[in-house]
Design a protein around this motif. Structure first.
Motif, PDB file in Angstrom:
ATOM      1  N   THR A 116      -3.657   8.908  -9.928  1.00 16.25           N
ATOM      2  CA  THR A 116      -4.261  10.109  -9.350  1.00 16.25           C
ATOM      3  C   THR A 116      -5.047   9.710  -8.107  1.00 16.25           C
ATOM      4  OG1 THR A 116      -4.513  11.106 -11.546  1.00 16.25           O
ATOM      5  CG2 THR A 116      -5.781  12.071  -9.751  1.00 16.25           C
ATOM      6  N   THR A 117      -4.798  10.419  -7.017  1.00 20.00           N
ATOM      7  CA  THR A 117      -5.487  10.140  -5.760  1.00 20.00           C
ATOM      8  C   THR A 117      -6.072  11.433  -5.208  1.00 20.00           C
ATOM      9  OG1 THR A 117      -3.918   8.369  -5.244  1.00 20.00           O
ATOM     10  CG2 THR A 117      -5.263   9.190  -3.439  1.00 20.00           C
ATOM     11  N   VAL A 118      -7.315  11.360  -4.754  1.00 19.51           N
ATOM     12  CA  VAL A 118      -7.969  12.477  -4.071  1.00 19.51           C
ATOM     13  C   VAL A 118      -8.400  11.982  -2.690  1.00 19.51           C
ATOM     14  CG1 VAL A 118      -9.867  14.119  -4.077  1.00 19.51           C
ATOM     15  CG2 VAL A 118      -8.777  13.475  -6.237  1.00 19.51           C
ATOM     16  N   ALA A 119      -7.956  12.675  -1.648  1.00 21.88           N
ATOM     17  CA  ALA A 119      -8.318  12.329  -0.271  1.00 21.88           C
ATOM     18  C   ALA A 119      -8.975  13.529   0.389  1.00 21.88           C
ATOM     19  CB  ALA A 119      -7.085  11.904   0.518  1.00 21.88           C
ATOM     20  N   LEU A 120     -10.178  13.325   0.917  1.00 17.30           N
ATOM     21  CA  LEU A 120     -10.931  14.372   1.603  1.00 17.30           C
ATOM     22  C   LEU A 120     -11.110  13.952   3.052  1.00 17.30           C
ATOM     23  CD1 LEU A 120     -13.736  14.880  -1.080  1.00 17.30           C
ATOM     24  CD2 LEU A 120     -11.536  16.067  -0.925  1.00 17.30           C
ATOM     25  N   ALA A 179     -17.183  11.941  14.490  1.00 18.85           N
ATOM     26  CA  ALA A 179     -16.075  11.084  14.059  1.00 18.85           C
ATOM     27  C   ALA A 179     -15.204  11.842  13.069  1.00 18.85           C
ATOM     28  CB  ALA A 179     -16.612   9.811  13.406  1.00 18.85           C
ATOM     29  N   ASP A 180     -13.999  11.314  12.871  1.00 23.16           N
ATOM     30  CA  ASP A 180     -13.143  11.761  11.764  1.00 23.16           C
ATOM     31  C   ASP A 180     -13.512  10.937  10.539  1.00 23.16           C
ATOM     32  OD1 ASP A 180     -11.924  13.382  13.603  1.00 23.16           O
ATOM     33  OD2 ASP A 180     -10.178  12.077  13.878  1.00 23.16           O
ATOM     34  N   ILE A 181     -13.730  11.614   9.428  1.00 23.49           N
ATOM     35  CA  ILE A 181     -14.181  10.966   8.202  1.00 23.49           C
ATOM     36  C   ILE A 181     -13.140  11.190   7.114  1.00 23.49           C
ATOM     37  CG2 ILE A 181     -16.037  10.803   6.492  1.00 23.49           C
ATOM     38  CD1 ILE A 181     -17.871  12.127   8.609  1.00 23.49           C
ATOM     39  N   LYS A 182     -12.798  10.124   6.406  1.00 23.80           N
ATOM     40  CA  LYS A 182     -11.830  10.226   5.309  1.00 23.80           C
ATOM     41  C   LYS A 182     -12.352   9.457   4.106  1.00 23.80           C
ATOM     42  CE  LYS A 182      -6.912   9.632   4.203  1.00 23.80           C
ATOM     43  NZ  LYS A 182      -5.590   9.216   4.713  1.00 23.80           N
ATOM     44  N   TRP A 183     -12.340  10.110   2.967  1.00 25.88           N
ATOM     45  CA  TRP A 183     -12.790   9.499   1.712  1.00 25.88           C
ATOM     46  C   TRP A 183     -11.632   9.583   0.720  1.00 25.88           C
ATOM     47  CZ3 TRP A 183     -17.108  11.658  -2.013  1.00 25.88           C
ATOM     48  CH2 TRP A 183     -17.360  10.682  -3.006  1.00 25.88           C
ATOM     49  N   THR A 184     -11.126   8.428   0.314  1.00 23.41           N
ATOM     50  CA  THR A 184      -9.963   8.368  -0.577  1.00 23.41           C
ATOM     51  C   THR A 184     -10.336   7.627  -1.851  1.00 23.41           C
ATOM     52  OG1 THR A 184      -8.519   8.236   1.365  1.00 23.41           O
ATOM     53  CG2 THR A 184      -7.544   7.676  -0.767  1.00 23.41           C
ATOM     54  N   PHE A 189       0.853  -1.190   0.000  1.00 24.36           N
ATOM     55  CA  PHE A 189       0.000   0.000   0.000  1.00 24.36           C
ATOM     56  C   PHE A 189       0.889   1.240   0.000  1.00 24.36           C
ATOM     57  CE2 PHE A 189      -2.345  -3.419   1.877  1.00 24.36           C
ATOM     58  CZ  PHE A 189      -3.654  -3.254   1.447  1.00 24.36           C
ATOM     59  N   GLN A 190       0.568   2.196  -0.843  1.00 24.94           N
ATOM     60  CA  GLN A 190       1.301   3.457  -0.860  1.00 24.94           C
ATOM     61  C   GLN A 190       0.327   4.582  -0.533  1.00 24.94           C
ATOM     62  OE1 GLN A 190       4.424   3.813  -3.565  1.00 24.94           O
ATOM     63  NE2 GLN A 190       4.425   6.032  -3.664  1.00 24.94           N
ATOM     64  N   ASP A 191       0.540   5.202   0.627  1.00 23.83           N
ATOM     65  CA  ASP A 191      -0.375   6.233   1.140  1.00 23.83           C
ATOM     66  C   ASP A 191      -1.811   5.735   1.135  1.00 23.83           C
ATOM     67  OD1 ASP A 191       1.563   8.136   1.769  1.00 23.83           O
ATOM     68  OD2 ASP A 191       1.606   8.910  -0.265  1.00 23.83           O
ATOM     69  N   LYS A 196     -11.343  21.878  10.397  1.00 22.04           N
ATOM     70  CA  LYS A 196     -12.380  20.856  10.284  1.00 22.04           C
ATOM     71  C   LYS A 196     -12.354  20.112   8.951  1.00 22.04           C
ATOM     72  CE  LYS A 196     -14.450  21.614  14.259  1.00 22.04           C
ATOM     73  NZ  LYS A 196     -14.497  20.583  15.326  1.00 22.04           N
ATOM     74  N   PHE A 197     -11.531  20.563   8.006  1.00 20.61           N
ATOM     75  CA  PHE A 197     -11.544  19.939   6.673  1.00 20.61           C
ATOM     76  C   PHE A 197     -10.201  20.133   5.991  1.00 20.61           C
ATOM     77  CE2 PHE A 197     -12.062  20.465   2.055  1.00 20.61           C
ATOM     78  CZ  PHE A 197     -12.571  19.215   1.734  1.00 20.61           C
ATOM     79  N   ASN A 198      -9.761  19.126   5.230  1.00 16.96           N
ATOM     80  CA  ASN A 198      -8.631  19.290   4.317  1.00 16.96           C
ATOM     81  C   ASN A 198      -8.820  18.383   3.114  1.00 16.96           C
ATOM     82  OD1 ASN A 198      -6.863  16.741   4.546  1.00 16.96           O
ATOM     83  ND2 ASN A 198      -7.178  17.311   6.705  1.00 16.96           N
ATOM     84  N   ALA A 199      -8.211  18.755   2.027  1.00 14.21           N
ATOM     85  CA  ALA A 199      -8.270  17.988   0.780  1.00 14.21           C
ATOM     86  C   ALA A 199      -6.856  17.843   0.237  1.00 14.21           C
ATOM     87  CB  ALA A 199      -9.162  18.674  -0.241  1.00 14.21           C
ATOM     88  N   THR A 200      -6.528  16.622  -0.200  1.00 20.17           N
ATOM     89  CA  THR A 200      -5.206  16.345  -0.755  1.00 20.17           C
ATOM     90  C   THR A 200      -5.370  15.704  -2.126  1.00 20.17           C
ATOM     91  OG1 THR A 200      -4.304  15.967   1.453  1.00 20.17           O
ATOM     92  CG2 THR A 200      -3.019  15.152  -0.399  1.00 20.17           C
ATOM     93  N   VAL A 201      -4.632  16.231  -3.112  1.00 19.07           N
ATOM     94  CA  VAL A 201      -4.630  15.677  -4.464  1.00 19.07           C
ATOM     95  C   VAL A 201      -3.201  15.252  -4.786  1.00 19.07           C
ATOM     96  CG1 VAL A 201      -5.095  16.083  -6.906  1.00 19.07           C
ATOM     97  CG2 VAL A 201      -6.532  17.169  -5.165  1.00 19.07           C
ATOM     98  N   ARG A 202      -3.070  14.034  -5.280  1.00 19.40           N
ATOM     99  CA  ARG A 202      -1.742  13.479  -5.538  1.00 19.40           C
ATOM    100  C   ARG A 202      -1.677  12.928  -6.952  1.00 19.40           C
ATOM    101  NH1 ARG A 202       1.836   9.174  -2.140  1.00 19.40           N
ATOM    102  NH2 ARG A 202       2.755   8.062  -3.888  1.00 19.40           N
ATOM    103  N   PHE A 203      -0.579  13.239  -7.656  1.00 19.39           N
ATOM    104  CA  PHE A 203      -0.311  12.692  -8.986  1.00 19.39           C
ATOM    105  C   PHE A 203       1.036  11.974  -8.949  1.00 19.39           C
ATOM    106  CE2 PHE A 203      -2.834  16.547  -9.673  1.00 19.39           C
ATOM    107  CZ  PHE A 203      -3.886  16.050 -10.425  1.00 19.39           C
TER     108      PHE A 203
END
Length: 801
Positions: free
Chosen positions: A338-342, A349-354, A128-130, A256-263
């Motif tokens: 391409t990865t998008v993590a919100l 709760a802490d919520i993460k959508w990848t 697994f990578q990130d 309360k929120f962050n978004a990460t985009v990875r290429f």
């Protein structure tokens, strides 16, 4: 023998626990008697936070066997891809061949690779990578650049990580953008085999809420395997020409929120060794007791070297690193991801959508007669891959750190489409001489991919019963579906319910003991339609594992030592065998396989079969100790007893695997067409009974911010086999491997490094395969080998700001 091994494990575990408790008690007494000397600072091991349970925890608080490597650990060990992990992780072996990775752990191993008629090869240790699953053996050898840490989890990780973490998982966590500083580094490297490499990293804080990080790396060297057909390095095998680029951008408008985009982008274009091994080292063959008798001598004839090379071959290979190949070789691959993590942080709760989408296009080609004879230049065989993967995970985690109760849960979706074609040579000009590499009519020329889909729901709970006692429980439900190339093979589907249960108890603030039971699985699949037509079952089932483990996590000697020990027992069920078998070319005649051999109408194929169970037990220990200021010692130990269980047998009346080995100590009766081949009592590939690692480094101060750090790393492995078929030719004798590195930190910004890998220049089998062929009209089993890298050296200069 098994009873003795079990007694040894129990004795070692109990002795270790008692010793650790005694050492801590003694340290506590010393600390009490010297409270007036608090100003004296003793050396202490740095605490490591890991996310093995999908949330940040201290390494010593997790009831699993984990090796965690920080950025400095990775650099010191010279780890540039996952194959380097075997030097520092107890019990992990990383076989490889061509552009494929073959991890092995705790008696489980990766045999099949790539994508072909038998489906999509999936490793037994999930990578697994990130947080993104690396789905195939072809994509597992990516460059490791700007990595914050690597966590290797040993034992099945099915509850939180799902499919194909059958023996464990490798979690690679890269550095993320930071908002408060412009920083980066530049590194250049040179070395043996004309190596030239560079990497550049820059972190740019665009604003208080937006930051981006760029990583660029290139690595080139000539081939490690000298091809003597053409003078110079142009046709040498196992060269490297790899480029990698990554960009990660993070936006955090509030707390309360962050978004990460990875290429991610990667490409390589190199001369490679063969997909399954590049050298023929021996062959077995059977023959009739008298011509036309139909009765075969049960004792095979064994011949060293290459047993089916073309008649016009001019030279034999001179050794593992000096060969003759007159066809070109190729390992070409391009991948994009391409990865998008919100992430949301709510009161609940802490919520993460990848979500990730990735593609991989690859081509491998090699000289498949393993010689300088036969067809020049294009005379070979290969494979084309075209993979597309979509995955998405929605995760919820409790965030009340003051509560005795914590939980994590989620939903997961995976969808992969993998097309493939075989490559061969053809005459396109009509002059009777092959001149081009093409996809033949039998090589799946039309777009007709395999597909794999998986959905899952999971959850894990942790409850603090008392100040010292905690319990953990987890459950995962998976549904997997696969469809295959062509119309002959039926679709495959299966479901699995996985669980984990554990108890954790704190003996004191520095020692935790635990006991756990966990399950895992590796998905089943299908055989090639041509093999099914000759007697193989169309489908094979999931492989399942249940693992029992007890362990101890400890800080000793006032924090100067970290010692982690685990004892485990795994039972693997319906373990798949990779088999190379002899069969009739036409199974409708009613002839037996031996009758087809006598008539000259036999052929050979690869296929897969659930052969039976594998039973494994063992012990692993991981030690880090700072005995005096500036000196750090690390040690690893693995004891492993793993073998194919009673009743593990393969083959049927239409498919005779390993026929040319003869009766092989009574494992089959070649003249009885109903006889199966028994693996009972043999050891799975890459499973040494014991292995030990030791490393040492010392920091010499040179004044100011300058210091010099010599580092040496040694690994000793007991003998083992490089393939499940335990014949002498694939036996790897006990051996010691050693690497050394010297780093000069000139100041906080500049460092110079020199290193030597494989100081003893040992040639070690990283993969052996016992193939089946028909040679001169008779069954043969050739032994194909892939060897480790020879001794290499290098030097680098790094500047960071």
């Amino acid at each position: 023998m098994k009873a003795k091994f079990t007694r040894t494990l129990v004795h070692f575990a109990v002795t270790t626990a008692i010793t650790a408790t005694t050492m801590n008690a003694h340290s506590a007494e010393e600390a009490t008697s010297t409270q007036t000397q608090q100003q004296i600072k003793k050396p202490a091991i740095e605490r490591i936070a890991v996310t093995a349970n999908r949330r940040s925890q201290d390494l010593q608080e997790v009831s699993s066997s984990i090796t965690a490597l920080g950025e400095a650990d990775i650099a010191r060990a010279g780890i540039i891809d996952v194959t380097g992990l075997e030097q520092v992780v107890p019990g992990l072996r990383m076989g490889s061949s061509g552009g494929e990775v073959r991890p092995a752990m705790r008696g489980a191993r990766t045999n099949e690779v790539g994508v072909a008629g038998t489906g999509i090869a999936e490793q037994i240790v999930g990578i697994f990578q990130d947080g993104i699953y690396v789905p195939t053996t072809s994509s597992g050898l990516g460059a490791l650049v700007d990595v914050q840490r690597i966590e290797v989890l040993r034992g099945p990780q099915g509850t939180l990580y799902g499919r194909n973490t059958f023996a464990g998982s490798i979690n690679i966590i890269t550095n993320q953008p930071v908002f408060d500083d412009l920083l980066g580094s530049i590194k250049v490297e040179t070395g043996s085999y004309n190596r030239s490499a560079y990497e550049g990293i820059i972190n740019i804080p665009v604003s208080d809420t937006l930051a981006t990080r760029f990583v660029v790396a290139s690595d080139r060297h000539d081939g490690y395997i000298n091809n003597l057909v053409i003078p110079g390095p142009s046709d040498d095998l196992r060269e490297k020409n790899q480029f990698y680029m990554r960009n990660v951008t993070k936006w955090q408008p509030n707390d309360k929120f962050n978004a990460t985009v990875r290429f991610d982008y990667s490409r390589k274009n190199s001369n490679s060794e063969a997909i399954w091994g590049y050298q023929q080292i021996a062959g077995y063959q059977i023959s009739e007791t008298s011509p036309g008798s139909g009765i075969f001598d049960p004792n095979a004839t064994i011949t060293a070297g290459h047993i089916y090379q073309p008649s016009d071959t001019q030279h034999d290979d001179l050794g593992p690193y000096d060969v003759y190949r007159n066809s070109f070789s190729l390992d070409k691959q391009e991948s994009f991801s391409t990865t998008v993590a919100l992430e949301w942080y709510t009161d609940f709760a802490d919520i993460k959508w990848t979500t990730n989408y990735s593609t991989l296009n690859g081509k491998q080609y090699y000289d498949n007669d393993y010689s300088d004879g036969g067809i020049d230049f294009v005379g070979g065989f290969g494979r084309v891959d075209d993979q597309k993967t979509l995955s998405s995970e929605l995760q919820f985690a409790s965030n009340n750190n003051d509560s005795d109760f914590s939980w994590i849960g989620g939903l997961y979706y995976f969808d992969q489409e993998a097309d493939w074609s075989w490559l061969s040579h053809a005459d396109t000009t009509g002059d009777g001489v092959s001149d081009s590499v093409v996809v033949p009519s039998w090589g799946n020329p039309d777009y007709d991919p395999h597909t794999a889909k998986s959905i899952a729901a999971y959850g894990q709970l942790r409850y603090q019963i008392s100040e010292d006692l905690r319990v953990v429980g987890g459950l995962r439900v998976n549904q997997d579906d696969k469809a295959f190339t062509g119309d002959v093979i039926p679709d495959w589907d299966d479901s699995a319910m996985l669980y984990k249960a554990a108890a954790e108890y704190d003996i004191n603030k520095d020692i935790m003991v635990y006991a756990s039971v966990a399950t895992g699985y590796r998905t089943g699949g299908a055989n090639d339609s041509r093999v099914v037509a000759r007697g193989a079952d169309p489908l094979y089932d999931n492989e399942d594992v249940i693992s029992y483990e007890i362990g101890m996590k400890s800080y000793l000697l006032d924090g100067a030592m970290r010692l982690n020990v685990s004892v485990f027992m795994n039972k693997y069920e319906d373990v798949k065998a990779q088999l190379f078998a002899t069969s009739c070319n036409d199974t409708t005649t009613g002839d037996t396989v031996l009758e087809c051999v006598s008539a000259g109408t036999a052929t050979t194929f690869e296929y897969y079969e659930n052969g039976g169970d594998v039973e494994t037990k063992g012990l692993e220990a991981d030690l880090q100790w700072i005995p005096i200021d500036n000196l750090t010692l690390t040690g690893t130990l693995s004891l492993l007893d793993s073998e194919f269980a009673d009743g593990y047998a393969v083959g049927n009346e239409q498919l005779r695997p390993l026929l040319a080995l003869g009766n092989q100590d009574g494992r089959q009766d070649i003249n009885d067409n109903s006889s199966q081949f028994s693996f009972e009592g043999w050891r799975p590939a890459m499973a040494p009974e014991y292995s030990m690692g030791l490393s040492a480094r010392y920091e010499f101060s040179l004044g100011g911010d300058s210091y010099l750090v010599p580092y040496i790393q040694m690994n000793y492995l007991d003998d083992y086999y490089a393939f499940d078929t335990n014949i002498p030719e694939v036996r790897v004798d006990a051996h010691l491997m050693a690497d050394a590195r010297l780093t000069w930190f000139i100041n906080d910004s500049v460092q110079v490094e020199a290193y030597v890998k494989n100081i003893g220049n040992k040639a070690i089998l990283t993969r052996g395969v016992v193939h089946s062929q028909i040679v001169d009209g008779l069954p043969a089993n050739s032994v194909q080998a892939n060897w480790s890298n020879p001794r290499t050296w290098g030097a680098s200069l790094k500047y960071q700001f």
